[in-house]
Design a protein around this motif. Sequence first.
Motif, PDB file in Angstrom:
ATOM      1  N   MET A   1      40.724  34.360  29.161  1.00 43.23           N
ATOM      2  CA  MET A   1      40.878  35.350  30.226  1.00 43.23           C
ATOM      3  C   MET A   1      42.237  36.023  30.061  1.00 43.23           C
ATOM      4  O   MET A   1      43.270  35.415  30.249  1.00 43.23           O
ATOM      5  CB  MET A   1      40.800  34.668  31.594  1.00 43.23           C
ATOM      6  CG  MET A   1      40.895  35.615  32.773  1.00 43.23           C
ATOM      7  SD  MET A   1      40.850  34.710  34.351  1.00 43.23           S
ATOM      8  CE  MET A   1      39.232  33.964  34.264  1.00 43.23           C
ATOM      9  N   VAL A  20      42.889  39.426  39.820  1.00 39.15           N
ATOM     10  CA  VAL A  20      42.100  39.622  41.043  1.00 39.15           C
ATOM     11  C   VAL A  20      42.905  40.226  42.190  1.00 39.15           C
ATOM     12  O   VAL A  20      42.414  40.292  43.317  1.00 39.15           O
ATOM     13  CB  VAL A  20      41.485  38.285  41.528  1.00 39.15           C
ATOM     14  CG1 VAL A  20      40.512  37.753  40.495  1.00 39.15           C
ATOM     15  CG2 VAL A  20      42.569  37.253  41.853  1.00 39.15           C
ATOM     16  N   SER A  25      39.056  43.736  44.658  1.00 41.16           N
ATOM     17  CA  SER A  25      38.601  42.719  43.707  1.00 41.16           C
ATOM     18  C   SER A  25      38.196  41.422  44.401  1.00 41.16           C
ATOM     19  O   SER A  25      37.114  40.870  44.150  1.00 41.16           O
ATOM     20  CB  SER A  25      39.685  42.441  42.658  1.00 41.16           C
ATOM     21  OG  SER A  25      39.908  43.585  41.856  1.00 41.16           O
ATOM     22  N   VAL A  29      34.483  39.421  44.948  1.00 44.86           N
ATOM     23  CA  VAL A  29      34.270  37.978  44.770  1.00 44.86           C
ATOM     24  C   VAL A  29      33.684  37.372  46.043  1.00 44.86           C
ATOM     25  O   VAL A  29      32.734  36.580  45.991  1.00 44.86           O
ATOM     26  CB  VAL A  29      35.583  37.282  44.376  1.00 44.86           C
ATOM     27  CG1 VAL A  29      35.409  35.764  44.382  1.00 44.86           C
ATOM     28  CG2 VAL A  29      36.054  37.756  43.006  1.00 44.86           C
ATOM     29  N   LEU A  61      36.676  42.837  36.309  1.00 40.48           N
ATOM     30  CA  LEU A  61      36.358  41.437  36.604  1.00 40.48           C
ATOM     31  C   LEU A  61      35.472  40.833  35.519  1.00 40.48           C
ATOM     32  O   LEU A  61      35.612  39.650  35.178  1.00 40.48           O
ATOM     33  CB  LEU A  61      35.679  41.340  37.967  1.00 40.48           C
ATOM     34  CG  LEU A  61      36.568  41.619  39.179  1.00 40.48           C
ATOM     35  CD1 LEU A  61      35.741  41.688  40.452  1.00 40.48           C
ATOM     36  CD2 LEU A  61      37.668  40.566  39.310  1.00 40.48           C
ATOM     37  N   VAL A  66      35.462  36.775  35.243  1.00 39.27           N
ATOM     38  CA  VAL A  66      35.239  36.360  36.631  1.00 39.27           C
ATOM     39  C   VAL A  66      33.777  36.564  37.034  1.00 39.27           C
ATOM     40  O   VAL A  66      33.230  35.780  37.810  1.00 39.27           O
ATOM     41  CB  VAL A  66      36.174  37.139  37.581  1.00 39.27           C
ATOM     42  CG1 VAL A  66      35.901  36.801  39.043  1.00 39.27           C
ATOM     43  CG2 VAL A  66      37.634  36.846  37.233  1.00 39.27           C
ATOM     44  N   LEU A  82      28.941  35.444  39.853  1.00 41.80           N
ATOM     45  CA  LEU A  82      30.222  34.838  39.513  1.00 41.80           C
ATOM     46  C   LEU A  82      30.058  33.821  38.394  1.00 41.80           C
ATOM     47  O   LEU A  82      29.068  33.089  38.340  1.00 41.80           O
ATOM     48  CB  LEU A  82      30.823  34.149  40.737  1.00 41.80           C
ATOM     49  CG  LEU A  82      31.216  35.043  41.910  1.00 41.80           C
ATOM     50  CD1 LEU A  82      31.702  34.185  43.069  1.00 41.80           C
ATOM     51  CD2 LEU A  82      32.293  36.041  41.514  1.00 41.80           C
ATOM     52  N   ALA A  85      34.683  30.510  36.703  1.00 44.21           N
ATOM     53  CA  ALA A  85      36.024  30.958  37.085  1.00 44.21           C
ATOM     54  C   ALA A  85      35.978  31.730  38.400  1.00 44.21           C
ATOM     55  O   ALA A  85      36.867  31.604  39.246  1.00 44.21           O
ATOM     56  CB  ALA A  85      36.629  31.828  35.985  1.00 44.21           C
ATOM     57  N   GLY A  86      34.938  32.532  38.578  1.00 48.27           N
ATOM     58  CA  GLY A  86      34.795  33.261  39.828  1.00 48.27           C
ATOM     59  C   GLY A  86      34.505  32.354  41.001  1.00 48.27           C
ATOM     60  O   GLY A  86      35.081  32.501  42.086  1.00 48.27           O
ATOM     61  N   LEU A  89      37.269  30.638  42.845  1.00 50.15           N
ATOM     62  CA  LEU A  89      38.050  31.401  43.814  1.00 50.15           C
ATOM     63  C   LEU A  89      37.554  31.194  45.245  1.00 50.15           C
ATOM     64  O   LEU A  89      38.161  31.696  46.196  1.00 50.15           O
ATOM     65  CB  LEU A  89      38.010  32.897  43.475  1.00 50.15           C
ATOM     66  CG  LEU A  89      38.826  33.316  42.250  1.00 50.15           C
ATOM     67  CD1 LEU A  89      38.424  34.718  41.802  1.00 50.15           C
ATOM     68  CD2 LEU A  89      40.322  33.259  42.561  1.00 50.15           C
TER      69      LEU A  89
END
Length: 220
Positions: A1, A20, A25, A29, A61, A66, A82, A85-86, A89
């Motif tokens: 990333m 993000v 952004s 998410v 993203l 993400v 997602l 990694a997304g 969050l």
Amino acid sequence: MEAEHIYRHFCMTARALEVVGERWSLLIVRDLLLGPRRFTDLMRSLAEITPSRLTSRLRRLEAAGVIVREPPERGREVWYRLTDAGLALGPTIDALTLWGIEHARQQPVEDEPVPSESAMIGTKVWLSRFGPPPPDGLIWVWRFPGDDDFTLRAENGTWELSRGGDEGAAVAVDATRRAWATFLTSPRERRRLPTGEIGLEGSKREVRRFAKAFAAKPAV
């Protein structure tokens, strides 16, 4: 990333914000935490965003790992979901929501859209922070006119939020998104349930449990 370095010093918080921290952004998410959505779905829930801005944010993203695009099973629209990694969050979204509840709480203003996702994430966060520990298996459903249903389910002493209804709900809430958001951001001493704008379907015992969880007094 990888991301272009905006902040010219080493800091992992700064690195995260480079991925993000742009406007919209984290709200993208937020809206994907409950499952894949189409471009049109995101346009509807992210009021005031332009198609070009949404396209730009989705591309950034995706490039950052993400989100990913899923090809449509039929039709032309792709779905966005997602990545791991997304999904990681999620606690960040919850923490920001709690901060907003505690330090920036304000009821919806006139003509301000109320996305169902934000109202329900706020509901889950409020209950998790201020409500009593729920018994495992307890299910509550929210039914917003013209929108998806949402379910809160108690598992291992915590609340899990999902899109869609559940026939096993102990209480079903019938309200507009605005009415529920207004209730959720109202002072506790003024809360009453049910009201003319918020209907509760369930046994008297379960309705009382529901109202008590939100620090609301029974409506007279």
